[in-house]
Design a protein around this motif. Structure first.
Motif, PDB file in Angstrom:
ATOM      1  N   LEU A  45      15.303 -45.016  11.251  1.00 45.05           N
ATOM      2  CA  LEU A  45      15.577 -44.370  12.535  1.00 45.05           C
ATOM      3  C   LEU A  45      14.571 -43.270  12.863  1.00 45.05           C
ATOM      4  O   LEU A  45      14.314 -42.990  14.041  1.00 45.05           O
ATOM      5  CB  LEU A  45      16.992 -43.798  12.529  1.00 45.05           C
ATOM      6  CG  LEU A  45      18.120 -44.833  12.604  1.00 45.05           C
ATOM      7  CD1 LEU A  45      19.452 -44.210  12.215  1.00 45.05           C
ATOM      8  CD2 LEU A  45      18.199 -45.437  13.994  1.00 45.05           C
ATOM      9  N   THR A 320      27.652 -44.967  18.659  1.00 40.45           N
ATOM     10  CA  THR A 320      26.210 -44.970  18.423  1.00 40.45           C
ATOM     11  C   THR A 320      25.473 -45.547  19.620  1.00 40.45           C
ATOM     12  O   THR A 320      24.443 -45.020  20.056  1.00 40.45           O
ATOM     13  CB  THR A 320      25.887 -45.789  17.158  1.00 40.45           C
ATOM     14  OG1 THR A 320      26.571 -45.230  16.038  1.00 40.45           O
ATOM     15  CG2 THR A 320      24.397 -45.783  16.875  1.00 40.45           C
ATOM     16  N   VAL A 325      21.856 -43.918  20.086  1.00 39.20           N
ATOM     17  CA  VAL A 325      21.459 -43.995  18.673  1.00 39.20           C
ATOM     18  C   VAL A 325      20.853 -42.696  18.145  1.00 39.20           C
ATOM     19  O   VAL A 325      19.677 -42.654  17.762  1.00 39.20           O
ATOM     20  CB  VAL A 325      20.480 -45.172  18.429  1.00 39.20           C
ATOM     21  CG1 VAL A 325      20.432 -45.515  16.943  1.00 39.20           C
ATOM     22  CG2 VAL A 325      20.877 -46.406  19.223  1.00 39.20           C
ATOM     23  N   GLY A 330      23.522 -43.037  13.777  1.00 40.22           N
ATOM     24  CA  GLY A 330      23.031 -44.344  13.345  1.00 40.22           C
ATOM     25  C   GLY A 330      23.070 -44.492  11.836  1.00 40.22           C
ATOM     26  O   GLY A 330      23.417 -45.553  11.301  1.00 40.22           O
TER      27      GLY A 330
END
Length: 358
Positions: A45, A320, A325, A330
């Protein structure tokens, strides 16, 4: 059973190694794999996974110890498309931020290897491994080593021209192998701790429902890997509709058709939603069946836990998506997926029937 036969069986039981220490060790390693999955989610991420461009299983355990080494690694990173297209100009300080998370990710993988290999050698040399488990434990060791190699295979795909992230296919392979390793560790530990016990006359029916839920959970998790690989969660941030439609426009726009399942953002996100919904319904069905058909006990509680964890995970997934996100959410969503897998495996294990059950 005659008295002599009872005495012989009791003596044999006493000569067998105590399986509990082995089981607790495997559960500890499984917990470390769970943490590794969460760290891997955070690494993905934050875009940190490509910051280390060398695979050095031994020397890589140490971080850069001089400014010259930092500059050398940063110069390597500046040669790949992710730097030129995403992070150009963020300087050495910015590089260090993404470097440290990937370094922790790899260090944790090394620690998992040591936490598995060293106790395995000790238990083996001491003759503490129960009969029938040596081959399985060696296979788990091989799978762990393979996971490290697949991890580098995945990372290397991100160095290719015009690519700013790793290949979604290799990401799903890496994730799937991690989940398979976790499942094997957990199942082996449970088998050492709990012998099959009759869970009631309707246990077979409930087990079939729990098995369907478990397979759907796995399918939803792998579909989530493609969502992660394509960053598909950054699009269609509404629920339950996608851009005002149940099935998004352009679901089948790519050719050949099968590529829509893995490369089309609209299709990939829709498929993940669909599989997650089916998994949730199946898990709730298994929980309801367990509550209705099973007597009070561990198996019934395991089925109810499966229903509860899948509801938690579904809510996290929706949150999310709606919040575009955020990294922390996440990461939590990915970690909770392992919790759902754990609940499914525990329920299936609790619903096993003894071999002599009619």
């Amino acid at each position: 059973m005659p008295f002599d036969a009872q005495a012989t069986a009791a003596t044999a039981d006493r000569t067998q190694p105590n399986p509990r220490p082995i089981a607790l060790w495997l559960l500890t390693v499984a917990g470390m794999v769970w943490v590794m999955v969460a760290i891997g989610g955070a690494t993905r991420l934050t875009g940190s996974g490509l910051s280390i461009m060398e695979w050095a299983p031994l020397s890589g355990a140490l971080p850069p110890l001089s400014e010259a080494e930092w500059n050398r690694l940063f110069a390597l990173y500046q040669t790949i498309p992710q730097y030129a297209l995403v992070n150009e100009g963020f300087g050495l300080a910015g590089f260090k931020e993404i470097f440290w998370l990937e370094w922790v990710h790899r260090l944790w993988g090394r620690l998992i290897g040591l936490a598995y290999a060293l106790p395995l050698a000790w238990f083996w040399l001491r003759g503490r491994i129960p009969a029938g488990y040596r081959s399985r434990l060696l296979l788990l060791l091989a799978l762990g080593g393979l996971q490290g190699a697949v991890g580098w295979f995945m990372v290397a795909s991100g160095f290719e021209a015009d690519r700013t992230a790793v290949s979604p296919y290799r990401l799903v392979l890496h994730l799937g192998l991690a989940l398979g390793l976790y499942a094997a560790l957990l199942w082996t530990a449970l088998s050492l701790l709990r012998a099959p016990a009759a869970a009631g006359p309707d246990a077979g029916t409930v087990r079939r429902q729990a098995k369907a839920a478990a397979w759907l959970v796995v399918a939803a998790m792998l579909a989530g890997g493609f969502v992660a690989g394509l960053r598909a969660g950054l699009d269609y941030n509404t629920f339950p509709l996608m851009d005002g439609r149940l099935v998004p426009e352009g679901y089948w726009r790519l050719a050949p058709g099968w590529t829509n399942l893995t490369a089309n953002i609209a299709a990939v996100q829709f498929n993940h939603r669909l599989l997650a919904t089916l998994a949730a319904l199946a898990a709730l069905g298994a929980a309801f069946a367990g509550w209705r058909r099973l007597p009070p006990g561990f198996a019934r509680q395991a089925c109810l836990a499966l229903g509860g964890t899948v509801c938690l995970q579904y809510g996290l997934g929706v949150a999310t998506l709606l919040l575009h996100v955020p990294v922390w959410l996440g990461t939590l969503h990915q970690a909770c997926a392992v919790l759902v897998l754990t609940a499914a495996l525990v329920a299936l294990h609790a619903l096993r029937q003894p071999r002599n059950a009619t």
